[in-house]
Design a protein around this motif. Structure first.
Motif, PDB file in Angstrom:
ATOM      1  N   ASP A  71     -50.304  34.336 -42.728  1.00  0.00           N
ATOM      2  CA  ASP A  71     -49.839  33.354 -44.048  1.00  0.00           C
ATOM      3  C   ASP A  71     -50.316  32.177 -44.475  1.00  0.00           C
ATOM      4  O   ASP A  71     -49.429  31.741 -45.361  1.00  0.00           O
ATOM      5  CB  ASP A  71     -48.230  33.223 -43.455  1.00  0.00           C
ATOM      6  CG  ASP A  71     -48.211  32.146 -42.253  1.00  0.00           C
ATOM      7  OD1 ASP A  71     -49.301  31.706 -41.775  1.00  0.00           O
ATOM      8  OD2 ASP A  71     -47.048  31.851 -42.011  1.00  0.00           O
ATOM      9  N   GLY A 100     -48.024  36.800 -45.475  1.00  0.00           N
ATOM     10  CA  GLY A 100     -47.278  35.699 -46.086  1.00  0.00           C
ATOM     11  C   GLY A 100     -47.183  36.085 -47.265  1.00  0.00           C
ATOM     12  O   GLY A 100     -46.853  37.258 -47.815  1.00  0.00           O
ATOM     13  N   VAL A 141     -43.598  37.507 -44.135  1.00  0.00           N
ATOM     14  CA  VAL A 141     -42.897  36.036 -43.815  1.00  0.00           C
ATOM     15  C   VAL A 141     -41.568  36.001 -43.702  1.00  0.00           C
ATOM     16  O   VAL A 141     -41.075  35.109 -43.034  1.00  0.00           O
ATOM     17  CB  VAL A 141     -43.571  35.021 -44.772  1.00  0.00           C
ATOM     18  CG1 VAL A 141     -42.912  35.515 -46.048  1.00  0.00           C
ATOM     19  CG2 VAL A 141     -43.551  33.656 -44.419  1.00  0.00           C
TER      20      VAL A 141
END
Length: 262
Positions: A248, A190, A147
């Motif tokens: 994510d 993520g 991320v």
């Protein structure tokens, strides 16, 4: 007649950094989809227990040593990997590291360790492995990003720079190597609990803070990535290259209240 676009039977996949963490989950997912595996660790023997686990699952695998920070190690590994099964169809550039510090405290050595491992290493591993792929006219390269490839976070300046660099590198390699039938993409997880960050997940207050920012209301579980890694490695993604696939839970939507709670 139906066709399984996610079937990797007969293909050979390299997963770097598979002695622990997400590398092992990626390996299991690819193996269960039918791929034969070449897994790597910096030290000989670090993958022995995992090799046994894969064998128990009916997954064929071999382990090789690789230090992505050393040029000679990369060259030796590429030759050994090609010799192991005679070809390489899939490369998962997973080996990486992180050092969490406020920006004022990051040292020259910290920066070099992170960038050499997370950016320079994946490039030269991909370069070495892609030689074989280009000759055969086929390949799937999956660079593991984060991320932080698209968002900035305090305490992660060099790490974020390395992951942002992976995104840009991937686009350039996709353009360079598309003519050889090689696709190059980024899988960007993520917030997942790993060995590198597990101490953060022991702080319940921080976990609640994180969950508030994730539309699916939980951090990722490693097996949440199984489908994405197989997708990028398979025929299902054959017309996709130079892209970043974020897994994510939605945190990159920038969750912010746009109404007043009453």
């Amino acid at each position: 007649m139906s066709y399984n676009f996610f079937d990797l039977t007969g293909q050979v996949a390299v997963v770097t950094g598979a002695s622990r963490g997400l590398g092992q989950y990626f390996s299991r997912a690819l193996g269960r989809a039918g791929a034969k595996l070449i897994i790597t660790s910096r030290k000989a023997g670090d993958c022995d227990l995992f090799l046994q686990e894969l064998s128990d699952l009916g997954i064929e695998a071999k382990a090789l040593t690789l230090n992505v920070r050393e040029k000679d190690s990369i060259s030796a590994f590429a030759s050994a990997a090609e010799a192991a099964y005679g070809k390489i169809d899939i490369l998962v550039n997973n080996a990486g590291c992180n050092i969490r510090k406020p920006a004022f405290e990051v040292t020259w050595e910290d920066w070099n360790t992170i960038l050499d491992t997370n950016l320079r290493g994946p490039f030269f591993v991909a370069q070495a492995i892609a030689q074989n792929m280009a000759q055969r006219g086929y390949g799937r390269i999956i660079n593991i990003g984060s991320v932080t490839s698209v968002f900035g976070y305090s305490g992660l300046s060099p790490y974020g720079a390395s992951r942002g660099g992976i995104r840009q590198l991937t686009m350039s390699l996709a353009d360079d190597w598309g003519k050889y039938g090689i696709t190059v993409n980024v899988l960007a997880p993520g917030w997942f609990r790993t060995e590198q960050n597990k101490v953060m997940y022991e702080d319940e207050t921080w976990v609640e803070y994180l969950k508030e920012r994730i539309p699916l209301n939980r951090p990722g579980k490693p097996d949440d990535l199984d489908g994405a890694i197989v997708f990028l490695a398979s025929e299902a993604s054959r017309y996709m290259t130079g892209q970043i696939l974020l897994v994510d839970g939605g945190i990159t939507v920038g969750r912010t209240r746009a109404t007043v709670n009453k």
